[in-house]
Design an enzyme around this catalytic site. Structure first.
Site, PDB file in Angstrom:
ATOM      1  N   GLY A 105       0.820  -1.209   0.000  1.00  0.00           N
ATOM      2  CA  GLY A 105       0.000   0.000   0.000  1.00  0.00           C
ATOM      3  C   GLY A 105       0.850   1.252   0.000  1.00  0.00           C
ATOM      4  CB  ILE A 106      -0.272   4.700  -0.446  1.00  0.00           C
ATOM      5  CG1 ILE A 106       0.315   5.919  -1.103  1.00  0.00           C
ATOM      6  CG2 ILE A 106      -1.231   5.066   0.671  1.00  0.00           C
ATOM      7  CD1 ILE A 106      -0.710   6.691  -1.946  1.00  0.00           C
ATOM      8  N   GLY A 107       2.521   4.763   1.348  1.00  0.00           N
ATOM      9  CA  GLY A 107       3.133   5.211   2.604  1.00  0.00           C
ATOM     10  C   GLY A 107       4.524   4.636   2.792  1.00  0.00           C
ATOM     11  CB  ALA A 108       7.234   5.780   5.031  1.00  0.00           C
ATOM     12  CG  MET A 109       5.736   0.424   8.097  1.00  0.00           C
ATOM     13  SD  MET A 109       4.701   0.474   9.560  1.00  0.00           S
ATOM     14  CE  MET A 109       5.723   1.340  10.716  1.00  0.00           C
ATOM     15  CD  GLU A 162      -4.863   1.174  -4.827  1.00  0.00           C
ATOM     16  OE1 GLU A 162      -5.610   0.444  -4.135  1.00  0.00           O
ATOM     17  OE2 GLU A 162      -4.604   2.338  -4.521  1.00  0.00           O
ATOM     18  N   GLY A 180      -7.412   1.568  -1.741  1.00  0.00           N
ATOM     19  CA  GLY A 180      -7.584   0.131  -1.955  1.00  0.00           C
ATOM     20  C   GLY A 180      -7.363  -0.682  -0.693  1.00  0.00           C
TER      21      GLY A 180
HETATM   22  C1  LIG Z   1      -2.060   1.972  -2.648  1.00  0.00           C
HETATM   23  C2  LIG Z   1      -2.341   0.466  -2.699  1.00  0.00           C
HETATM   24  O1  LIG Z   1      -1.679  -0.278  -3.312  1.00  0.00           O
HETATM   25  S1  LIG Z   1      -3.683  -0.145  -1.930  1.00  0.00           S
HETATM   26  C3  LIG Z   1      -4.119   0.395  -0.439  1.00  0.00           C
HETATM   27  C4  LIG Z   1      -3.344   1.456   0.174  1.00  0.00           C
HETATM   28  N1  LIG Z   1      -4.200   2.540   0.548  1.00  0.00           N
HETATM   29  C5  LIG Z   1      -4.391   2.805   1.796  1.00  0.00           C
HETATM   30  O2  LIG Z   1      -3.943   2.102   2.675  1.00  0.00           O
HETATM   31  C6  LIG Z   1      -5.225   4.025   2.031  1.00  0.00           C
HETATM   32  C7  LIG Z   1      -5.055   4.603   3.404  1.00  0.00           C
HETATM   33  N2  LIG Z   1      -3.649   4.755   3.838  1.00  0.00           N
HETATM   34  C8  LIG Z   1      -2.865   5.819   3.509  1.00  0.00           C
HETATM   35  O3  LIG Z   1      -3.260   6.687   2.739  1.00  0.00           O
HETATM   36  C9  LIG Z   1      -1.469   5.899   4.096  1.00  0.00           C
HETATM   37  O4  LIG Z   1      -0.989   4.601   4.247  1.00  0.00           O
HETATM   38  C10 LIG Z   1      -1.371   6.649   5.473  1.00  0.00           C
HETATM   39  C11 LIG Z   1      -1.906   8.072   5.331  1.00  0.00           C
HETATM   40  C12 LIG Z   1      -2.153   5.913   6.533  1.00  0.00           C
HETATM   41  C13 LIG Z   1       0.122   6.700   5.855  1.00  0.00           C
HETATM   42  O5  LIG Z   1       0.857   7.216   4.782  1.00  0.00           O
HETATM   43  P1  LIG Z   1       2.280   7.979   5.039  1.00  0.00           P
HETATM   44  O6  LIG Z   1       2.617   8.659   3.770  1.00  0.00           O
HETATM   45  O7  LIG Z   1       3.281   7.022   5.581  1.00  0.00           O
HETATM   46  O8  LIG Z   1       1.798   8.987   6.138  1.00  0.00           O
HETATM   47  P2  LIG Z   1       2.471  10.156   6.947  1.00  0.00           P
HETATM   48  O9  LIG Z   1       3.203   9.627   8.104  1.00  0.00           O
HETATM   49  O10 LIG Z   1       3.166  11.091   6.003  1.00  0.00           O
HETATM   50  O11 LIG Z   1       1.156  10.850   7.498  1.00  0.00           O
HETATM   51  C14 LIG Z   1       0.240  11.466   6.639  1.00  0.00           C
HETATM   52  C15 LIG Z   1      -0.431  12.590   7.412  1.00  0.00           C
HETATM   53  O12 LIG Z   1      -1.193  12.020   8.470  1.00  0.00           O
HETATM   54  C16 LIG Z   1      -0.823  12.594   9.700  1.00  0.00           C
HETATM   55  N3  LIG Z   1      -0.898  11.534  10.731  1.00  0.00           N
HETATM   56  C17 LIG Z   1      -0.535  10.242  10.590  1.00  0.00           C
HETATM   57  N4  LIG Z   1      -0.723   9.605  11.752  1.00  0.00           N
HETATM   58  C18 LIG Z   1      -1.206  10.505  12.634  1.00  0.00           C
HETATM   59  C19 LIG Z   1      -1.594  10.427  14.005  1.00  0.00           C
HETATM   60  N5  LIG Z   1      -1.530   9.296  14.698  1.00  0.00           N
HETATM   61  N6  LIG Z   1      -2.035  11.562  14.597  1.00  0.00           N
HETATM   62  C20 LIG Z   1      -2.150  12.720  13.919  1.00  0.00           C
HETATM   63  N7  LIG Z   1      -1.789  12.850  12.603  1.00  0.00           N
HETATM   64  C21 LIG Z   1      -1.333  11.745  11.988  1.00  0.00           C
HETATM   65  C22 LIG Z   1       0.597  13.086   9.495  1.00  0.00           C
HETATM   66  O13 LIG Z   1       0.942  14.106  10.397  1.00  0.00           O
HETATM   67  C23 LIG Z   1       0.547  13.574   8.038  1.00  0.00           C
HETATM   68  O14 LIG Z   1      -0.071  14.848   7.984  1.00  0.00           O
HETATM   69  P3  LIG Z   1       0.701  16.102   7.312  1.00  0.00           P
HETATM   70  O15 LIG Z   1       0.848  15.776   5.852  1.00  0.00           O
HETATM   71  O16 LIG Z   1      -0.149  17.273   7.579  1.00  0.00           O
HETATM   72  O17 LIG Z   1       2.025  16.134   8.019  1.00  0.00           O
HETATM   73  C1  LIG Z   2      -6.824   6.130  -4.795  1.00  0.00           C
HETATM   74  C2  LIG Z   2      -6.123   5.045  -4.124  1.00  0.00           C
HETATM   75  C3  LIG Z   2      -4.825   5.237  -3.454  1.00  0.00           C
HETATM   76  C4  LIG Z   2      -4.679   4.249  -2.339  1.00  0.00           C
HETATM   77  O1  LIG Z   2      -5.262   3.176  -2.347  1.00  0.00           O
HETATM   78  O2  LIG Z   2      -3.982   4.520  -1.384  1.00  0.00           O
END
Ligand SMILES: CC(=O)SCCNC(=O)CCNC(=O)[C@H](O)C(C)(C)COP(=O)(O)OP(=O)(O)OC[C@H]1O[C@@H](n2cnc3c(N)ncnc32)[C@H](O)[C@@H]1OP(=O)(O)O
Ligand SMILES: CCCC(=O)O
EC number: 2.8.3.-
Length: 445
Positions: A218-222, A243, A341
């Site tokens: 998925g999306i994000g650093a981890m 995705e 996703g």
């Molecule tokens: C893409 C595929 O293939 S499929 C499925 C994947 N899609 C998903 O999982 C959708 C939902 N998930 C996501 O969008 C991401 O995984 C996230 C947002 C949960 C994490 O993504 P990262 O890029 O690692 O997040 P990051 O650590 O930069 O945090 C994003 C924002 O959330 C805020 N945030 C995250 N955790 C917290 C928390 N516990 N409390 C307050 N704010 C928070 C951060 O401060 C940041 O905000 P900012 O941009 O104003 O600084």
């Molecule tokens: C629009 C979808 C991007 C995501 O699944 O994180």
């Protein structure tokens, strides 16, 4: 070339293309890094001539000009189906709205209910058969184009050609206008370097993966850190069905761990619907038969994805509560991103034979304002959005371990989750679990 005359007849400047938009229209932008940046600028310059124009984007890269130019929202209303950092900044200022969607349903939502006045997206250059490739954003583009009254494309000659799959291209006969003045390298979206917590979580996840598994990150650093660790592992013959294609897939392919040989279908191909990452990723994808771009109603359809055995989905979250509800898109009422996703893949991975749907997160979040908070909480913060319901959740991983919540009672879930919560939060969580009546005497204190 056969289509050259038609091409010339359809060519307009971005300024002229923006003149097609009328007050009250719905204008749908291309998704992710294929958003039409030149058109966006030209449309914003028409601000004073227009009223109530609605724009929708998917994860707009940066700050949309149409939102920035109109702080009172008298001319443009900007909406995003999945927030980028830029849309988050705009939302904080009341300049962007979210459109809820489970990503695999996106094309069907258009088919059933939406009739865009204008669809405008960036594509790669036309080939000699008259096709423009949607490049790194296949996503929902074909379905939007089919429903839009007017289709405008902004050609970027530097955009990679992404081989399909399906729905990866649009023919010139389905295009009304062509803008050709904005060719430049695609925007790079870099993941931060993994820290110690990311590494620990990644180690736990790699232990859950068997040879021949099919990987979705998925999306994000981890999740990206997980992919990079997989690339260095001894795992064999992994496959890609995802995705989002990110740099870690290039690492997994080049290190030889991802061959796709064990895939039940789309053998030896990394299947994806959009890509975001570095130029290295974009160069890797370009005309690469080892990659296949499909519309999202294929990649994310649970009935398709779950047909792969050993599908491993790795997605990141913001909070998980003691019931096992996963919140990944808001912090309280602060909107952060979208469902994307995540629900599609957690569901699909559980339904895949030998598959695992994994939500990963650090046990504690440190935010930019210097404040920190725990991610395993008694109940999701007031106003928070549930992305994966407790009935669907499967594995949760933090730097303190791995738990599988499927088939577990509420009191078992509370105990398992407290076991992987940050140690400083555990006593408080137990007290709250008692108040919530999800704690029994035999639970470990
Ligand atoms: C893409 C595929 O293939 S499929 C499925 C994947 N899609 C998903 O999982 C959708 C939902 N998930 C996501 O969008 C991401 O995984 C996230 C947002 C949960 C994490 O993504 P990262 O890029 O690692 O997040 P990051 O650590 O930069 O945090 C994003 C924002 O959330 C805020 N945030 C995250 N955790 C917290 C928390 N516990 N409390 C307050 N704010 C928070 C951060 O401060 C940041 O905000 P900012 O941009 O104003 O600084
Ligand atoms: C629009 C979808 C991007 C995501 O699944 O994180």
């Amino acid at each position: 070339m056969k289509y050259l005359e038609t091409y010339k007849n359809k060519m307009v400047t971005a300024k002229d293309a923006a003149k097609i938009v009328k007050s009250g229209d719905w204008v749908h932008y291309g998704n992710f890094v294929m958003a039409p940046l030149g058109f966006d600028k030209s449309l914003s310059e028409r601000r004073d001539e227009l009223k109530d124009v609605k724009i929708s984007a998917v994860c707009f890269p940066g700050i949309a000009e149409v939102a920035k130019c109109d702080p009172l929202r008298e001319h443009f209303i900007f909406n995003d189906w999945h927030f980028s950092g830029g849309s988050r900044v705009l939302h904080d200022k009341e300049l962007c709205y979210y459109i809820p969607m489970v990503y695999h349903e996106g094309p069907f939502i258009y088919e059933k209910y939406l009739n865009p006045d204008v669809f405008v997206t960036t594509t790669s250059k036309m080939d000699d058969k008259g096709y423009f490739n949607f490049s790194v954003s296949n996503s929902i583009h074909s379905s939007v184009a089919k429903k839009a009254k007017i289709v405008i494309i902004e050609v970027n000659e530097e955009a990679p050609i992404c081989l399909g799959g399906n729905n990866e291209s649009i023919h010139i006969s389905d295009v009304d206008f062509i803008i050709q003045e904005n060719s430049k390298p695609l925007i790079e979206v870099m993941s931060p370097e993994p820290d110690d917590v990311d590494q620990k979580v990644a180690e736990y996840i790699v232990e859950l993966i068997e040879n021949g598994s099919i990987i979705q990150l998925g999306i994000g650093a981890m999740p990206n850190a997980v992919g990079k660790m997989i690339a260095k592992s001894d795992l064999k013959d992994l496959g890609g069905h995802t995705e989002m294609l990110v740099d870690a897939y290039v690492d997994m392919y080049e290190s030889g761990v991802m061959t796709g040989k064990c895939k039940k279908f789309d053998k030896e191909k990394m299947v994806y619907t959009f890509a975001m990452g570095s130029q290295k990723l974009y160069d890797f994808i370009n005309r690469n038969p080892a990659c296949a771009s499909y519309q999202v109603d294929y990649t994310n359809d649970p009935f398709i994805a779950s047909k792969h055995d050993k599908l491993i989905a790795v997605n990141n979250a913001i909070e998980v509560d003691l019931y096992g509800q996963v919140c990944s898109e808001s912090y309280g009422t602060r909107h952060i991103t979208g469902t994307g996703g995540q629900l599609d893949f957690i569901y699909s991975a559980f339904h895949s034979i030998g598959g695992k749907g994994i939500i990963c997160m650090s046990s504690k979040a440190s935010n930019k304002d210097g404040k920190s908070n725990y991610r395993i909480v008694p109940t999701i913060k007031n106003g928070g959005i549930v992305t994966v319901p407790r009935s669907i959740v499967n594995y949760i991983v933090t730097e303190y371990g791995v738990v599988n919540l499927k088939g577990k009672t509420t009191w078992q879930r509370a105990e398992l989750l407290i076991d992987i919560a940050h140690p400083d939060s555990r006593d408080e969580l137990i007290k709250e679990a008692e108040k919530m009546k999800i704690w029994v005497k035999s639970n470990k204190k």
